[in-house]
Write a protein that holds these residues in place. Structure first.
Motif, mmCIF file in Angstrom:
data_model
loop_
_atom_site.group_PDB
_atom_site.id
_atom_site.type_symbol
_atom_site.label_atom_id
_atom_site.label_comp_id
_atom_site.label_asym_id
_atom_site.label_seq_id
_atom_site.Cartn_x
_atom_site.Cartn_y
_atom_site.Cartn_z
ATOM 1 N N GLN A 82 0.822 -1.220 0.000
ATOM 2 C CA GLN A 82 0.000 0.000 0.000
ATOM 3 C C GLN A 82 0.849 1.260 0.000
ATOM 4 O O GLN A 82 0.494 2.237 -0.638
ATOM 5 N N VAL A 83 1.989 1.234 0.685
ATOM 6 C CA VAL A 83 2.809 2.462 0.724
ATOM 7 C C VAL A 83 3.354 2.809 -0.656
ATOM 8 O O VAL A 83 3.557 3.979 -0.962
ATOM 9 N N TYR A 86 1.738 2.442 -3.456
ATOM 10 C CA TYR A 86 0.642 3.175 -4.118
ATOM 11 C C TYR A 86 0.532 4.587 -3.552
ATOM 12 O O TYR A 86 0.330 5.556 -4.283
ATOM 13 N N LEU A 87 0.682 4.698 -2.239
ATOM 14 C CA LEU A 87 0.588 6.019 -1.598
ATOM 15 C C LEU A 87 1.628 6.964 -2.194
ATOM 16 O O LEU A 87 1.328 8.108 -2.559
ATOM 17 N N GLU A 101 0.686 8.001 -5.651
ATOM 18 C CA GLU A 101 -0.389 9.002 -5.667
ATOM 19 C C GLU A 101 0.133 10.365 -5.247
ATOM 20 O O GLU A 101 -0.259 11.389 -5.791
ATOM 21 N N MET A 102 1.060 10.376 -4.297
ATOM 22 C CA MET A 102 1.649 11.666 -3.885
ATOM 23 C C MET A 102 2.402 12.284 -5.060
ATOM 24 O O MET A 102 2.309 13.484 -5.311
#
Ligand SMILES: Nc1ncnc2c1ncn2[C@@H]1O[C@H](COP(=O)(O)OP(=O)(O)OP(=O)(O)O)[C@@H](O)[C@H]1O
Ligand SMILES: [Mg+2]
Length: 286
Positions: free
Chosen positions: A247-248, A250-251, A254-255
């Motif tokens: 998940q990180v 993807y985070l 997105e950032m």
């Protein structure tokens, strides 16, 4: 010292109506002391692949070489190979059968021809290595929790002092705490003993913190073989084959898409934290 797989193919049920090509052109070199994750969707060939590593199943075509020797040579000692390459199966607790935990762990070394005393010493060391409390050694393995049963099964393989330890989904069915404990223990064994470790998992996120090399399989082929952060760079492609990056990752992507100048080759929460603090560090109070 190394293990080399040269163009390995494996077909189940050759010539029958159920013929399945489970592995296609697998080329792999595993060096001493590596810590590798093998990841893939269900049915991608992970279990089939690792059962080749100790000669449990024989390639339909292709070659396997361990420390320079062809394991398919007529005079190659496959029994020896099985004690050098220890395989912990999916749901290994189904293989516990002795009346006490201690006897169960002694079984492998006794089978290798060691005396009762030598096997006992091995069992002590192995049970200590997997973090089993001594108070449990003489209890029945069937009264243990799922995580503890898993540890006993791993100890049973460790007691044979393998050079390479291969674990097929060692945390399947465990709760998050049990899962983290097993992974920590495996990582510690790698650190302390420099044992070659191969970890099979469905979840890339789970193994990202631990392994240094990640082999991704899809439909019997190796599609990626690289350090985890490089592999996670292919998140969209991984999704297409039923896998997800942590998940990180993807985070961070997105950032980046939202205009923040963060690195996206991040696979662990710890690295993401560092990266975010680097960016905002001067602006937030810690
Ligand atoms: N004993 C068998 N007989 C016939 N086909 C098999 C057998 N074992 C596995 N297969 C087939 O071979 C392919 C690879 O299976 P394998 O068990 O190696 O995958 P896997 O990646 O370990 O899956 P999982 O994540 O579910 O454990 C699949 O198509 C599977 O159906
Ligand atoms: Mg499997």
């Amino acid at each position: 010292m190394s293990m080399i797989l040269n163009n390995v193919n494996y077909v189940y049920g050759t010539g029958t109506a159920y013929e399945v090509q489970a592995l296609t052109n697998i080329n792999l070199k595993i060096q001493d002391g590596e810590f590798i994750g093998i990841i893939g969707h269900t049915g991608s060939g992970k279990s089939t692949l690792i059962q080749h590593l100790n000669g449990l199943i024989k390639a339909t075509s292709g070659g396997i070489y361990y420390n320079g020797e062809d394991i398919y040579d007529d005079d190659y000692d496959l029994r020896q190979l099985r004690s050098k390459v220890g395989l912990v199966f999916q749901y290994p607790e189904h293989q516990l059968f002795e009346t006490t935990i201690f006897d169960d762990v002694c079984f492998g070394p006794m089978n290798q021809g060691l005396s009762k005393n030598e096997a006992g010493l091995r069992a002590f060391e192995a049970l200590k290595n997997v973090g089993m409390p001594e108070s449990l050694y003489y209890q029945s393995p069937f009264d243990l929790s799922g995580g503890q049963k898993r540890r006993v099964a791993i100890a049973g393989v460790l007691a044979m002092k393998p050079e390479m330890l291969v674990l097929d989904e060692p945390t399947a069915g465990l709760d998050p705490k049990g899962r983290d404990e097993i992974f920590e223990q495996i990582a510690q064994m790698h650190e302390e003993n420099h044992m070659t470790i191969i970890l099979v998992s469905h979840s890339m996120e789970d193994v990202a913190n631990y392994v240094r090399r990640m082999i991704v399989m899809n439909q019997g082929r190796i599609v990626y073989d690289d350090v985890p952060v490089k592999v996670f760079g292919y998140c969209r492609e991984l999704e297409a084959i039923g896998l997800a990056a942590p998940q990180v990752t993807y985070l961070m992507q997105e950032m980046r898409e939202a205009g923040f100048a963060v690195r996206t080759d991040v696979a662990t929460v710890a690295d993401a934290k560092k990266e975010i603090l680097r960016l905002f560090g001067s602006r937030v109070s810690r």
